[in-house]
Design a protein around this motif. Sequence first.
Motif, PDB file in Angstrom:
ATOM      1  N   GLN A   1       0.676  -1.266   0.055  1.00 41.67           N
ATOM      2  CA  GLN A   1       0.037   0.043  -0.071  1.00 41.67           C
ATOM      3  C   GLN A   1       0.993   1.213  -0.068  1.00 41.67           C
ATOM      4  OE1 GLN A   1      -2.432  -0.738   3.674  1.00 41.67           O
ATOM      5  NE2 GLN A   1      -4.238  -1.374   2.264  1.00 41.67           N
ATOM      6  N   VAL A   2       2.199   0.998   0.277  1.00 43.52           N
ATOM      7  CA  VAL A   2       3.034   2.349   0.385  1.00 43.52           C
ATOM      8  C   VAL A   2       4.284   1.742  -0.564  1.00 43.52           C
ATOM      9  CG1 VAL A   2       4.801   3.644   1.647  1.00 43.52           C
ATOM     10  CG2 VAL A   2       2.301   2.838   2.690  1.00 43.52           C
ATOM     11  N   ARG A   3       4.685   2.777  -1.595  1.00 40.31           N
ATOM     12  CA  ARG A   3       5.752   2.534  -2.443  1.00 40.31           C
ATOM     13  C   ARG A   3       7.109   2.086  -1.433  1.00 40.31           C
ATOM     14  NH1 ARG A   3       6.713   7.961  -6.193  1.00 40.31           N
ATOM     15  NH2 ARG A   3       8.760   6.794  -5.840  1.00 40.31           N
ATOM     16  N   PRO A   4       7.690   0.927  -2.080  1.00 39.14           N
ATOM     17  CA  PRO A   4       8.825   0.423  -1.357  1.00 39.14           C
ATOM     18  C   PRO A   4      10.134   1.026  -1.467  1.00 39.14           C
ATOM     19  CG  PRO A   4       8.493  -0.641  -3.581  1.00 39.14           C
ATOM     20  CD  PRO A   4       7.283   0.453  -3.191  1.00 39.14           C
ATOM     21  N   ASP A   5       9.981   2.213  -2.407  1.00 39.91           N
ATOM     22  CA  ASP A   5      11.492   2.971  -2.559  1.00 39.91           C
ATOM     23  C   ASP A   5      11.473   4.245  -1.541  1.00 39.91           C
ATOM     24  OD1 ASP A   5       9.270   4.134  -3.973  1.00 39.91           O
ATOM     25  OD2 ASP A   5      10.550   4.745  -5.496  1.00 39.91           O
ATOM     26  N   VAL A   6      10.586   4.227  -0.699  1.00 43.19           N
ATOM     27  CA  VAL A   6      10.485   5.609   0.155  1.00 43.19           C
ATOM     28  C   VAL A   6      11.520   5.096   1.440  1.00 43.19           C
ATOM     29  CG1 VAL A   6       8.673   6.776  -0.959  1.00 43.19           C
ATOM     30  CG2 VAL A   6       8.254   5.164   1.025  1.00 43.19           C
ATOM     31  N   ASP A   7      12.222   6.215   1.926  1.00 40.95           N
ATOM     32  CA  ASP A   7      12.886   5.717   3.395  1.00 40.95           C
ATOM     33  C   ASP A   7      11.583   6.046   4.594  1.00 40.95           C
ATOM     34  OD1 ASP A   7      14.208   6.913   5.923  1.00 40.95           O
ATOM     35  OD2 ASP A   7      15.564   5.627   5.174  1.00 40.95           O
ATOM     36  N   PRO A   8      11.382   5.071   5.402  1.00 41.66           N
ATOM     37  CA  PRO A   8      10.426   5.086   6.181  1.00 41.66           C
ATOM     38  C   PRO A   8      10.519   6.157   7.293  1.00 41.66           C
ATOM     39  CG  PRO A   8      10.551   2.865   6.028  1.00 41.66           C
ATOM     40  CD  PRO A   8      11.796   3.592   5.260  1.00 41.66           C
ATOM     41  N   LYS A   9      11.763   6.399   7.797  1.00 38.08           N
ATOM     42  CA  LYS A   9      12.127   7.336   8.862  1.00 38.08           C
ATOM     43  C   LYS A   9      12.178   8.423   8.298  1.00 38.08           C
ATOM     44  CE  LYS A   9      14.917   6.353  12.073  1.00 38.08           C
ATOM     45  NZ  LYS A   9      16.187   6.109  12.953  1.00 38.08           N
ATOM     46  N   LEU A  10      12.734   8.897   7.074  1.00 36.82           N
ATOM     47  CA  LEU A  10      12.569  10.252   6.504  1.00 36.82           C
ATOM     48  C   LEU A  10      11.262  10.719   6.070  1.00 36.82           C
ATOM     49  CD1 LEU A  10      14.154  12.599   5.200  1.00 36.82           C
ATOM     50  CD2 LEU A  10      14.229  11.344   2.954  1.00 36.82           C
ATOM     51  N   THR A  11      10.575   9.818   5.812  1.00 37.71           N
ATOM     52  CA  THR A  11       8.885   9.753   5.379  1.00 37.71           C
ATOM     53  C   THR A  11       8.166  10.366   6.450  1.00 37.71           C
ATOM     54  OG1 THR A  11       9.128   8.214   3.588  1.00 37.71           O
ATOM     55  CG2 THR A  11       6.822   9.141   4.393  1.00 37.71           C
ATOM     56  N   TYR A  12       8.424   9.766   7.756  1.00 39.05           N
ATOM     57  CA  TYR A  12       7.849  10.044   8.873  1.00 39.05           C
ATOM     58  C   TYR A  12       8.069  11.530   9.330  1.00 39.05           C
ATOM     59  CZ  TYR A  12       7.881  11.173  13.676  1.00 39.05           C
ATOM     60  OH  TYR A  12       7.856  11.983  14.977  1.00 39.05           O
ATOM     61  N   ARG A  13       9.365  11.794   9.316  1.00 34.59           N
ATOM     62  CA  ARG A  13       9.810  13.250   9.697  1.00 34.59           C
ATOM     63  C   ARG A  13       9.182  14.288   8.799  1.00 34.59           C
ATOM     64  NH1 ARG A  13      16.176  11.746  11.768  1.00 34.59           N
ATOM     65  NH2 ARG A  13      15.429  10.732  13.399  1.00 34.59           N
ATOM     66  N   MET A  14       9.161  14.196   7.545  1.00 36.69           N
ATOM     67  CA  MET A  14       8.547  14.928   6.661  1.00 36.69           C
ATOM     68  C   MET A  14       7.046  15.315   7.008  1.00 36.69           C
ATOM     69  SD  MET A  14      10.412  13.869   3.051  1.00 36.69           S
ATOM     70  CE  MET A  14       9.801  15.162   1.979  1.00 36.69           C
ATOM     71  N   ILE A  15       6.348  14.107   7.151  1.00 35.76           N
ATOM     72  CA  ILE A  15       4.952  14.327   7.641  1.00 35.76           C
ATOM     73  C   ILE A  15       4.942  14.876   8.810  1.00 35.76           C
ATOM     74  CG2 ILE A  15       2.930  12.740   8.414  1.00 35.76           C
ATOM     75  CD1 ILE A  15       3.813  10.572   6.442  1.00 35.76           C
ATOM     76  N   ARG A  16       5.788  14.541   9.826  1.00 41.12           N
ATOM     77  CA  ARG A  16       5.633  15.469  11.289  1.00 41.12           C
ATOM     78  C   ARG A  16       5.939  16.694  11.206  1.00 41.12           C
ATOM     79  NH1 ARG A  16      10.938  14.316  14.545  1.00 41.12           N
ATOM     80  NH2 ARG A  16      11.603  15.849  12.767  1.00 41.12           N
ATOM     81  N   ASP A  17       6.745  17.190  10.343  1.00 43.67           N
ATOM     82  CA  ASP A  17       7.205  18.580  10.250  1.00 43.67           C
ATOM     83  C   ASP A  17       6.054  19.548   9.513  1.00 43.67           C
ATOM     84  OD1 ASP A  17       9.526  17.997  11.581  1.00 43.67           O
ATOM     85  OD2 ASP A  17      10.750  18.309   9.937  1.00 43.67           O
ATOM     86  N   THR A  18       5.541  18.695   8.631  1.00 45.65           N
ATOM     87  CA  THR A  18       4.361  19.458   7.728  1.00 45.65           C
ATOM     88  C   THR A  18       3.055  19.813   8.809  1.00 45.65           C
ATOM     89  OG1 THR A  18       5.092  18.160   5.757  1.00 45.65           O
ATOM     90  CG2 THR A  18       2.908  19.036   5.941  1.00 45.65           C
ATOM     91  N   ILE A  19       3.010  18.463   9.417  1.00 48.14           N
ATOM     92  CA  ILE A  19       1.727  18.762  10.386  1.00 48.14           C
ATOM     93  C   ILE A  19       2.033  19.820  11.477  1.00 48.14           C
ATOM     94  CG2 ILE A  19       0.206  17.603  12.181  1.00 48.14           C
ATOM     95  CD1 ILE A  19       0.634  15.259  10.503  1.00 48.14           C
ATOM     96  N   TRP A  20       3.464  19.813  12.124  1.00 48.73           N
ATOM     97  CA  TRP A  20       3.620  20.509  13.311  1.00 48.73           C
ATOM     98  C   TRP A  20       3.689  21.982  12.825  1.00 48.73           C
ATOM     99  CZ3 TRP A  20       1.147  17.996  15.974  1.00 48.73           C
ATOM    100  CH2 TRP A  20       1.300  16.615  16.542  1.00 48.73           C
ATOM    101  N   VAL A  21       4.582  22.111  11.764  1.00 52.26           N
ATOM    102  CA  VAL A  21       4.832  23.603  11.235  1.00 52.26           C
ATOM    103  C   VAL A  21       3.410  24.419  10.828  1.00 52.26           C
ATOM    104  CG1 VAL A  21       5.975  24.995   9.519  1.00 52.26           C
ATOM    105  CG2 VAL A  21       7.132  23.288  10.622  1.00 52.26           C
ATOM    106  N   SER A  22       2.410  23.441  10.522  1.00 51.24           N
ATOM    107  CA  SER A  22       1.146  24.399  10.271  1.00 51.24           C
ATOM    108  C   SER A  22       0.598  25.007  11.428  1.00 51.24           C
ATOM    109  CB  SER A  22       0.204  23.347   9.585  1.00 51.24           C
ATOM    110  OG  SER A  22      -0.050  22.393  10.609  1.00 51.24           O
ATOM    111  N   VAL A  23       1.046  24.648  12.769  1.00 54.42           N
ATOM    112  CA  VAL A  23       0.498  25.428  13.857  1.00 54.42           C
ATOM    113  C   VAL A  23       0.785  26.981  13.724  1.00 54.42           C
ATOM    114  CG1 VAL A  23       2.393  25.362  15.269  1.00 54.42           C
ATOM    115  CG2 VAL A  23      -0.019  25.151  16.209  1.00 54.42           C
ATOM    116  N   ARG A  24       1.709  27.277  12.972  1.00 54.35           N
ATOM    117  CA  ARG A  24       2.422  28.850  12.782  1.00 54.35           C
ATOM    118  C   ARG A  24       1.421  29.543  11.850  1.00 54.35           C
ATOM    119  NH1 ARG A  24       7.438  29.380  14.943  1.00 54.35           N
ATOM    120  NH2 ARG A  24       8.508  27.389  15.173  1.00 54.35           N
TER     121      ARG A  24
END
Length: 239
Positions: free
Chosen positions: A181-204
């Motif tokens: 269900q998720v592309r096998p060529d993406v790095d899981p940890k990097l992907t998480y950190r990009m998702i995390r930062d997108t969500i938290w920065v939106s509070v600004r």
Amino acid sequence: MGGVKTRKSGGVAETGAGPRDPGAPRRPGGGRRAAVPGPASERRDHLVRLAADLFARKGFQATTVRQIADEAGILSGSLYHHFDSKESIVDEVLSTFLDDLIGRYRAALDRQDDARTTLAAMVRIGFGVLEPHRAAITVMQNDWNYLCSLPGDRFAYLVQAEDEVERIWVEQIRRGQAEGQVRPDVDPKLTYRMIRDTIWVSVRWFRPDGRLDTAGLAEHYITVLFDGLATGDRASRQP
């Protein structure tokens, strides 16, 4: 909480009441000027809300106990009837947020949905805490390094909680890869950190009276996350 201690006990004193019940509900978020009459626990919660707003607006380091007391309309000495320091107050603000966030994530995992549905639910959770925990999220972004650098282990739970959240996300991304269900060529940890930062920065920049509420933001982000920006073949179903 199971494995993550998101609150360090001790260091808080109250007058006219016994220790606070750790299971009692705490009211996170905003709050404005003027002290609230009533039981000690209500006054204490009100002080936490006022202080959280000041920490978010001025920064934890720049905010003084006197400023918190002035905002509440009380003398500085009265504040010490409820908290022994401003560190105790920010401790309350942050641990309440992390308890709520991780509790919501674990509830999503308990539903045992497929990985994509679970990841979408976790995105909704992330955006869903922006309003009730806006001050805590802002403080974590601005003062994380300072709090973690303080002597002792009072704020060690910040790192422990972050590790727990990362583990939850990375495991679900990897499960999605294993399930196709998720592309096998993406790095899981990097992907998480990009998702995390997108969500938290939106509070600004997020405004509750804007075109989209937090639920609308979450659905827009889920669309971009799973379907991307490019036209052409899209991921199959909406989670």
